[in-house]
Motif scaffolding. Structure first.
Motif, PDB file in Angstrom:
ATOM      1  N   ASP A  89       0.830  -1.203   0.000  1.00 53.92           N
ATOM      2  CA  ASP A  89       0.000   0.000   0.000  1.00 53.92           C
ATOM      3  C   ASP A  89       0.871   1.262   0.000  1.00 53.92           C
ATOM      4  OD1 ASP A  89      -2.223  -1.666   0.138  1.00 53.92           O
ATOM      5  OD2 ASP A  89      -2.399  -1.486   2.316  1.00 53.92           O
ATOM      6  N   ILE A  90       1.976   1.210   0.715  1.00 60.01           N
ATOM      7  CA  ILE A  90       2.910   2.344   0.717  1.00 60.01           C
ATOM      8  C   ILE A  90       3.456   2.557  -0.693  1.00 60.01           C
ATOM      9  CG2 ILE A  90       5.134   3.193   1.582  1.00 60.01           C
ATOM     10  CD1 ILE A  90       4.514   1.635   4.204  1.00 60.01           C
ATOM     11  N   TYR A  91       3.844   1.455  -1.350  1.00 59.32           N
ATOM     12  CA  TYR A  91       4.330   1.556  -2.729  1.00 59.32           C
ATOM     13  C   TYR A  91       3.292   2.241  -3.608  1.00 59.32           C
ATOM     14  CZ  TYR A  91       7.664  -2.297  -1.587  1.00 59.32           C
ATOM     15  OH  TYR A  91       8.627  -3.096  -1.051  1.00 59.32           O
ATOM     16  N   LEU A  92       2.038   1.814  -3.491  1.00 59.34           N
ATOM     17  CA  LEU A  92       0.979   2.357  -4.345  1.00 59.34           C
ATOM     18  C   LEU A  92       0.745   3.844  -4.081  1.00 59.34           C
ATOM     19  CD1 LEU A  92      -1.450  -0.674  -4.209  1.00 59.34           C
ATOM     20  CD2 LEU A  92      -0.193   0.135  -6.222  1.00 59.34           C
ATOM     21  N   ASN A  93       0.783   4.239  -2.821  1.00 61.27           N
ATOM     22  CA  ASN A  93       0.579   5.654  -2.506  1.00 61.27           C
ATOM     23  C   ASN A  93       1.722   6.519  -3.022  1.00 61.27           C
ATOM     24  OD1 ASN A  93      -1.970   6.145  -0.870  1.00 61.27           O
ATOM     25  ND2 ASN A  93      -1.128   4.311   0.079  1.00 61.27           N
ATOM     26  N   PHE A  94       2.949   6.065  -2.843  1.00 60.86           N
ATOM     27  CA  PHE A  94       4.091   6.810  -3.387  1.00 60.86           C
ATOM     28  C   PHE A  94       4.035   6.847  -4.913  1.00 60.86           C
ATOM     29  CE2 PHE A  94       6.308   6.376   0.756  1.00 60.86           C
ATOM     30  CZ  PHE A  94       6.687   7.705   0.909  1.00 60.86           C
ATOM     31  N   ALA A  95       3.597   5.753  -5.524  1.00 59.39           N
ATOM     32  CA  ALA A  95       3.488   5.702  -6.986  1.00 59.39           C
ATOM     33  C   ALA A  95       2.518   6.765  -7.494  1.00 59.39           C
ATOM     34  CB  ALA A  95       3.041   4.312  -7.439  1.00 59.39           C
ATOM     35  N   VAL A  96       1.384   6.904  -6.830  1.00 64.97           N
ATOM     36  CA  VAL A  96       0.398   7.915  -7.243  1.00 64.97           C
ATOM     37  C   VAL A  96       1.010   9.310  -7.167  1.00 64.97           C
ATOM     38  CG1 VAL A  96      -1.772   9.031  -6.593  1.00 64.97           C
ATOM     39  CG2 VAL A  96      -1.627   6.540  -6.662  1.00 64.97           C
ATOM     40  N   VAL A  97       1.671   9.608  -6.057  1.00 61.93           N
ATOM     41  CA  VAL A  97       2.283  10.940  -5.883  1.00 61.93           C
ATOM     42  C   VAL A  97       3.345  11.189  -6.960  1.00 61.93           C
ATOM     43  CG1 VAL A  97       3.716  12.348  -4.349  1.00 61.93           C
ATOM     44  CG2 VAL A  97       1.777  11.058  -3.420  1.00 61.93           C
ATOM     45  N   LEU A  98       4.225  10.228  -7.168  1.00 55.65           N
ATOM     46  CA  LEU A  98       5.290  10.394  -8.171  1.00 55.65           C
ATOM     47  C   LEU A  98       4.721  10.513  -9.582  1.00 55.65           C
ATOM     48  CD1 LEU A  98       7.969   7.897  -6.826  1.00 55.65           C
ATOM     49  CD2 LEU A  98       8.015  10.397  -6.714  1.00 55.65           C
ATOM     50  N   PHE A  99       3.692   9.730  -9.887  1.00 51.17           N
ATOM     51  CA  PHE A  99       3.078   9.773 -11.211  1.00 51.17           C
ATOM     52  C   PHE A  99       2.446  11.145 -11.467  1.00 51.17           C
ATOM     53  CE2 PHE A  99       0.022   8.358 -14.519  1.00 51.17           C
ATOM     54  CZ  PHE A  99       0.917   7.735 -15.373  1.00 51.17           C
ATOM     55  N   ILE A 100       1.779  11.694 -10.469  1.00 47.61           N
ATOM     56  CA  ILE A 100       1.174  13.026 -10.603  1.00 47.61           C
ATOM     57  C   ILE A 100       2.252  14.082 -10.797  1.00 47.61           C
ATOM     58  CG2 ILE A 100      -0.100  14.827  -9.354  1.00 47.61           C
ATOM     59  CD1 ILE A 100      -1.837  12.522  -8.189  1.00 47.61           C
ATOM     60  N   ILE A 101       3.321  13.993 -10.023  1.00 48.77           N
ATOM     61  CA  ILE A 101       4.440  14.939 -10.186  1.00 48.77           C
ATOM     62  C   ILE A 101       4.999  14.844 -11.597  1.00 48.77           C
ATOM     63  CG2 ILE A 101       6.849  15.383  -9.501  1.00 48.77           C
ATOM     64  CD1 ILE A 101       5.956  14.649  -6.611  1.00 48.77           C
ATOM     65  N   ASP A 102       5.171  13.630 -12.094  1.00 48.51           N
ATOM     66  CA  ASP A 102       5.711  13.454 -13.441  1.00 48.51           C
ATOM     67  C   ASP A 102       4.779  14.056 -14.489  1.00 48.51           C
ATOM     68  OD1 ASP A 102       7.857  12.054 -15.151  1.00 48.51           O
ATOM     69  OD2 ASP A 102       5.952  11.403 -16.043  1.00 48.51           O
ATOM     70  N   ILE A 103       3.499  13.775 -14.376  1.00 46.74           N
ATOM     71  CA  ILE A 103       2.537  14.287 -15.365  1.00 46.74           C
ATOM     72  C   ILE A 103       2.463  15.814 -15.324  1.00 46.74           C
ATOM     73  CG2 ILE A 103       0.070  14.421 -15.912  1.00 46.74           C
ATOM     74  CD1 ILE A 103      -0.120  11.467 -15.092  1.00 46.74           C
ATOM     75  N   LEU A 104       2.373  16.378 -14.120  1.00 47.29           N
ATOM     76  CA  LEU A 104       2.173  17.828 -13.997  1.00 47.29           C
ATOM     77  C   LEU A 104       3.417  18.661 -14.289  1.00 47.29           C
ATOM     78  CD1 LEU A 104      -0.104  18.046 -10.826  1.00 47.29           C
ATOM     79  CD2 LEU A 104      -0.771  18.200 -13.245  1.00 47.29           C
TER      80      LEU A 104
END
Length: 169
Positions: free
Chosen positions: A141-156
């Motif tokens: 779950d920690i991996y998934l939450n960090f993935a969401v944050v990093l993915f948003i940073i990458d996209i934005l």
């Protein structure tokens, strides 16, 4: 690409090792509660047949379908990882796959349940202020939450820079 596979494998193995330790240290059918850092981090053993916050409890067919679709999508993105030029994107995709796969392994081998073991009382106190229930989570779950944050940073922020850099060249 090889380093991506090795990181992915290492993350999945770490998640499963922590879950195995959790299973082995539980006291026959009850939860072993161990305070690691008072009011910050506790160890609780829980088998969760739902999603986050216990939502959709017992909907195993739905979880199976979502997991398969997610792994196909993340697998497609994995083909595009590049840890030299797209670090944040690549790490996000690796974390998405590791988290999804880690919880899928549990659902397959634990009759649809995922082993959760981490509790953060301070975080639970904060989320209770907005009406959410306390939750216990796991390493995947920690991996998934960090993935969401990093993915948003990458996209934005980072994708535009990469596109602009390639247009200049």
């Amino acid at each position: 690409m090889l380093i991506g596979y090795l990181i992915l494998l290492g993350l999945i193995l770490f998640d499963q090792l922590i879950k195995l330790i959790s299973v082995l240290t539980k006291v026959s059918g009850t939860s072993l509660i161990k305070v690691l850092i008072p009011n910050i981090l506790e160890f609780h053993y829980l088998e969760n047949t739902g999603a986050s916050f216990g939502m959709l409890e017992g909907q195993q067919a739905f979880f199976s379908l979502i997991t398969i679709v997610a792994l196909i999508i993340f697998g497609y993105f994995f083909l595009d990882i590049n840890l030299k030029e797209k670090k944040v994107f690549s790490i996000a995709i690796i974390l998405f796959i590791a988290g999804t796969f880690g919880n899928a392994i549990d659902r397959i081998f634990r009759d649809g349940a995922v082993v959760d073991m981490l509790n953060m009382p301070i975080l639970n106190n904060l989320i209770s202020l907005v009406g959410l229930s306390p939750f216990i989570f796991n390493v995947a779950d920690i991996y998934l939450n960090f993935a969401v944050v990093l993915f948003i940073i990458d996209i934005l922020f980072l994708e535009r820079k990469r596109v602009g850099k390639h247009e200049k060249n």
